[in-house]
Every structure is written in C-alpha cells, then in structure tokens.
Design a protein around this motif. Structure first.
Motif, PDB file in Angstrom:
ATOM      1  N   SER A 127       0.868  -1.089  -0.094  1.00 33.85           N
ATOM      2  CA  SER A 127       0.125   0.063  -0.110  1.00 33.85           C
ATOM      3  C   SER A 127       0.896   1.297   0.189  1.00 33.85           C
ATOM      4  CB  SER A 127      -0.927  -0.004   1.385  1.00 33.85           C
ATOM      5  OG  SER A 127      -1.873   1.146   1.225  1.00 33.85           O
ATOM      6  N   ALA A 128       2.012   1.306   0.763  1.00 28.06           N
ATOM      7  CA  ALA A 128       2.822   2.405   0.728  1.00 28.06           C
ATOM      8  C   ALA A 128       3.515   2.674  -0.645  1.00 28.06           C
ATOM      9  CB  ALA A 128       3.822   2.018   1.927  1.00 28.06           C
ATOM     10  N   GLN A 129       3.757   1.565  -1.482  1.00 26.48           N
ATOM     11  CA  GLN A 129       4.354   1.650  -2.793  1.00 26.48           C
ATOM     12  C   GLN A 129       3.280   2.357  -3.724  1.00 26.48           C
ATOM     13  OE1 GLN A 129       7.334   1.102  -3.700  1.00 26.48           O
ATOM     14  NE2 GLN A 129       7.028   1.032  -5.913  1.00 26.48           N
ATOM     15  N   VAL A 130       2.136   1.857  -3.578  1.00 25.75           N
ATOM     16  CA  VAL A 130       1.032   2.393  -4.336  1.00 25.75           C
ATOM     17  C   VAL A 130       1.032   4.000  -4.225  1.00 25.75           C
ATOM     18  CG1 VAL A 130      -1.260   2.542  -5.053  1.00 25.75           C
ATOM     19  CG2 VAL A 130      -0.141   0.360  -4.682  1.00 25.75           C
ATOM     20  N   ASN A 131       0.928   4.240  -2.896  1.00 22.97           N
ATOM     21  CA  ASN A 131       0.828   5.674  -2.648  1.00 22.97           C
ATOM     22  C   ASN A 131       1.979   6.469  -3.159  1.00 22.97           C
ATOM     23  OD1 ASN A 131      -1.443   5.309  -1.237  1.00 22.97           O
ATOM     24  ND2 ASN A 131      -0.534   4.831   0.910  1.00 22.97           N
ATOM     25  N   LEU A 132       3.283   5.940  -2.878  1.00 24.20           N
ATOM     26  CA  LEU A 132       4.453   6.621  -3.418  1.00 24.20           C
ATOM     27  C   LEU A 132       4.293   6.788  -4.988  1.00 24.20           C
ATOM     28  CD1 LEU A 132       7.205   7.724  -3.063  1.00 24.20           C
ATOM     29  CD2 LEU A 132       8.205   5.309  -3.333  1.00 24.20           C
ATOM     30  N   LEU A 133       3.901   5.742  -5.731  1.00 27.41           N
ATOM     31  CA  LEU A 133       4.183   5.846  -7.098  1.00 27.41           C
ATOM     32  C   LEU A 133       2.667   6.636  -7.801  1.00 27.41           C
ATOM     33  CD1 LEU A 133       4.366   2.276  -8.266  1.00 27.41           C
ATOM     34  CD2 LEU A 133       6.278   4.104  -8.416  1.00 27.41           C
ATOM     35  N   THR A 134       1.766   6.904  -6.992  1.00 26.69           N
ATOM     36  CA  THR A 134       0.648   7.814  -7.327  1.00 26.69           C
ATOM     37  C   THR A 134       0.737   9.162  -6.682  1.00 26.69           C
ATOM     38  OG1 THR A 134      -0.666   6.882  -5.253  1.00 26.69           O
ATOM     39  CG2 THR A 134      -0.820   6.031  -7.822  1.00 26.69           C
ATOM     40  N   SER A 135       1.696   9.466  -5.873  1.00 24.71           N
ATOM     41  CA  SER A 135       1.728  10.838  -5.278  1.00 24.71           C
ATOM     42  C   SER A 135       2.340  11.843  -6.179  1.00 24.71           C
ATOM     43  CB  SER A 135       2.483  10.778  -3.866  1.00 24.71           C
ATOM     44  OG  SER A 135       3.963  10.458  -4.302  1.00 24.71           O
ATOM     45  N   SER A 136       1.744  13.089  -6.023  1.00 24.69           N
ATOM     46  CA  SER A 136       2.265  14.187  -7.037  1.00 24.69           C
ATOM     47  C   SER A 136       3.840  14.604  -7.013  1.00 24.69           C
ATOM     48  CB  SER A 136       1.236  15.381  -6.909  1.00 24.69           C
ATOM     49  OG  SER A 136       1.534  15.871  -5.443  1.00 24.69           O
TER      50      SER A 136
END
Length: 492
Positions: A127-136
């Motif tokens: 979940s942290a990886q997804v949040n990182l890749l989708t953050s502006s």
C-alpha cells in the motif's frame, strides 16, 4: 241302536245354549268393537307435520385441505471445530435460547494468527508503494531526475567538444600562410608553428602536430584551421569525456524508461494489482481467523451439544418453526405462497396456531399410484410448541365470498340437479332449485334466484306415529370434506 238318556241329562241339555252359538256371538261382539274403534279413530284430526329449519344467511365459505406433519426448525446451523484449531470456550448450554449475534464458541489457532500478521505487513508495504507511485511529489521528483540527467549529458558533450577543439590552431588574421610545421613535429606551448601575413602563430599546447589543413603560400581568412596538435593527455581527456557521455546517456535512458509519466503509470497500475491480490489473500486469512469466533446467525435454541465431537460440536435450531405436509397432486395447484394456514397440535388441544405457506416442492413423491408434494408451512412461534410435535395443517384451498349459506342437510339432489325446500307462511313448503358453489363438512354455499337471506330452509321433518316423534332428514347427511377437492353442483 238308539242311545238311552236319563231324565237328569235331558233336563240339563235343554237349559244350556249350543256351543257354536256362543262362539259366534263372541266373535261378532269383537268385530263390532274393532270397527267402532276404527270409526272413532278415523274421525280424529291428523297430527300436524313439524319441520326443522335453518335461516339462510350470506357470507363466505372456505374449503380446506388437511394434512399432518412434524414440527421442525425452519433453519438449523451446525458448528464444527475448524481445521488445525482447538476449542477455547463454549459459553452456551443445551436448551439455551440465544439471540442473533450471540457467541456460540471460540477456537484458537496460533499458526493462523501469525500468518495473518505477516500478510498484514505485506499489504502495508504494498500500500505504501502504491501511495508513493501515485503521489504528485513522486511524479515531480521523477521528472526532475530526467531533467537533471539531460542537463548532465549536455554539459559533458560541451566539455568533450571543447577538449576536441583544444588542439586546433586557427589563423588569427587573414593573409598568406608560410613556414608551416610539418606533421609529426613535436612542439611546445608558445612555440611558433606557422606564419600568416608575416606574423608568427604560436602553439597553444605542448604536443605533436597531428594534421595540417592548409599549405604554404595559401591565402586564408581569420579563423581558418591551420593545423591540429595532439598529445597523450589530451587524447586521454577526450576518451574520458566520451566515456562519461556514454554513462550519462545510459542514465538518461534509464530515467526516461523508469521515471517517465507513462512508465510511472504502468508501475502504479502493477502495484495496485499486486495490492489487490495481497488484500484478497489477507481477507481470506482474516475470514478464517474470524471463524475462530462463531456467533449465532439467527435467534434460536441450542438443541445439540457434544464437546467431544469436532465435526458436530453444537446445533442451533431457529425459533422460527415449520411443518412439512404432503399435498396430493390433485390439490397442489390450489396452493400458493403466503396462503394462510391454521394448525392444530394434539399436544395443545385448546390452541389453534396460524401459519402461512413458505414454499412448495417442485418435485413430488410417487407412492401407490398417487403423487404428493411436500409443502412447508411457517408456524407462528409459541413457547409451548416443541420440535418433533405432530401438527395438522388446514390449508384454505378455495373460498367463496358473499354467497348464500345453508346447512348441508338442506340440500336435496335429484340426478344432477340440486334444490332446497323452504318454509313460507302457514307452513307452506316451496321447492326451489339451487346451484351449489362450494360445500364443506356442514355448510353449502349456493346461488339461487328465488332465495334471500332470512328465509328458512327445511333440514328435517318431525312426524308422530304411535305416540312417538320420528326425525326424517330432508337433505344430505353431514360428511367430511371431499378428499379430492371441492364439489360444485350443476347450475339449476
């Protein structure tokens, strides 16, 4: 030969009448007495005829189908010990009534607990990886990395270009070239290596003349390349510059491949897909973990409890009860869902319980040439009703509304026609044809153009004979409901 008589016998014979005369006189008297009695009786008025009647009324009449079945729970739930688990607690007892959501049993499984914890860690990381890749901010950082790689490559290419031109000697002014140093000549920085318009051109560095671009006596313009000087140090520097450029180009290619918006979108999609798979795995493991605490899915009673049986630890039977009764194939078409049912239980003779048809089996049971279909009837809950009791279900299969109702004993039949007799003024008896719409064990619903409510129909006749009253029924005798469904009469 004549018989001689004594004077005494002759005297007696003359005093008494002959025997035949006596018998004849007695018989005559008896006959006359009988005739006199008969005449007297015949002159008495006859006893009036008396009738039993019932009033015609208007209302509804229903025909029911009766069948017997067993009271069973509408739902049952059996609790078993999960695989690889052991019983921790069973906080209920046999016969206990529980509400929905009550804890029935708890189990323990240390291996499953640790597996769930490990999977939760995996899901958190993904979940942290997804949040990182989708953050502006991450997207901006990736773009900055590409821009920086591009700038580094441009600077290296500029340095390479400068180093390659470091050994070039150009004409400082226009004029005729003379005294050119030949190829392969070693020169030192500041040494004169050519003359242009009579003015010396000095070597910019120490090295060896590599190439000559003009010839003596040639007229050149300012900035014309005269010759090229090289040295091992300069060649090494150029090779180093080229290697650095190759490395910077590879870094730029990698950054553009990994950090570009398209690549970043793909990486984010892959990360989301992996997170979904991890979530599904975690959900399955959490569901198994939740199964270690078993709660009642509905309100009911604990009807079986066996702590030594892992396959059937306990059974919960719903408070909702039902009775399954067989309905003949000739009547099953008259049964529909939600149909009202009255139930009577031999164990509770003073009660009549209400119910309704819950479902009708699509497949019947064939036996002795007749098929019957199981029909489940919901039973209104009563604390006095126990599982396993027998119950008789009376299902209303047909109802006639707003019809004329008369006792069944008033209906008389002649061939295919039905009629009743009703009593009018001065005991006048009138016979009226009727159409029988429906009948049950005691009453008939009829249709007639000549009968109205409050008229009285004859159900029986009372006659006197020998001082005794005799009852003669006019219509049908009372009977049970017809086993094959409703009976209707022909139109009168």
């Amino acid at each position: 030969m004549a018989t001689s008589q004594t004077p005494e016998s002759l005297k007696l014979h003359r005093k008494l009448p002959y025997p035949r005369v006596i018998l004849l006189a007695a018989g005559t008297v008896t006959v006359l007495s009988a005739l006199t009695y008969g005449v007297i009786r015949s002159t008495e008025p006859p006893s009036p005829v008396k009738y039993l009647t019932a009033m015609v009324r208007r209302g509804s009449l229903s025909e029911t189908d009766s069948a017997t079945g067993e009271v069973v729970p509408a739902e049952t739930d059996t609790v078993a010990v999960p695989s690889n688990a052991v019983v921790s607690t069973v906080p209920v007892h046999l016969g206990e009534v529980v509400t929905q959501g009550t804890t029935l049993a708890t189990f323990s499984d240390p291996t499953l607990v640790s597996t769930v914890a490990a999977e939760q860690a995996v899901v958190s990381a993904q979940s942290a990886q997804v949040n990182l890749l989708t953050s502006s901010s991450y997207t901006a950082s990736q773009q900055d990395s590409i821009t920086q790689a591009q700038d580094n490559l441009i600077q290296a290419e500029e340095i390479l270009s400068a180093d390659k031109s470091a050994g070039n000697v150009v004409s400082p002014a226009g004029g005729i070239v003379s005294q050119l140093t030949s190829v392969g000549t070693a020169v030192t920085a500041g040494q004169s290596i050519a003359m242009v318009d009579g003015k010396p051109v000095q070597a910019p560095m120490t090295g060896t003349v590599q190439t000559i671009s003009v010839v003596n006596g040639q007229t050149v313009n300012p900035g014309t390349l005269l010759l090229t000087i090289t040295s091992p140090a300069l060649q090494a520097k150029i090779v180093g510059d080229e290697g650095q450029i190759a490395g910077l180009q590879a870094a730029l290619d990698k950054a553009e491949a990994q950090d570009s918006p398209a690549q970043n979108t793909t990486a984010a999609a892959e990360a989301r897909a992996q997170l979904q798979r991890d979530d599904e795995t975690l959900a399955q493991e959490q569901q198994a973990l939740a199964g270690l605490v078993v709660k009642a899915p509905f309100a009911g009673e604990i009807t079986a409890l066996n702590l030594s049986s892992p396959a059937k630890l306990l059974t919960l039977s719903s408070l909702a009860q039902q009775v399954t009764v067989p309905i003949p194939e000739t009547q099953v078409a008259m049964i529909h869902l939600g149909q009202s049912v009255q139930l009577s239980l031999p164990a509770l003779p003073d009660q009549t319980l209400a119910g309704s048809v819950q479902n009708i089996a699509p497949v019947g049971t064939y036996s002795n040439g007749v098929s019957s279909f199981p029909v489940n009837v919901n039973l209104t809950h009563s604390s006095e009703v126990r599982y396993g009791m027998s119950a008789q279900a009376n299902i209303v299969i047909r109802t006639v509304h707003n019809a004329l109702l008369v006792p069944l004993s008033a209906i008389q039949t002649h061939g295919l026609h039905h009629f009743v007799q009703w009593l009018g003024a001065n005991n006048t008896v009138t016979r009226t044809p009727v159409r029988v719409l429906l009948e049950n064990a005691t009453t008939a619903a009829i249709k007639s153009k000549h009968l109205t409510t409050n008229m009285r129909v004859i159900t029986a006749t009372l006659t006197a004979s020998n001082g005794k009253l005799h009852l003669k029924t006019k219509g049908r005798a009372l009977h049970r409901a017809h086993p094959k469904g409703p009976r209707g009469g022909k139109k009168a």
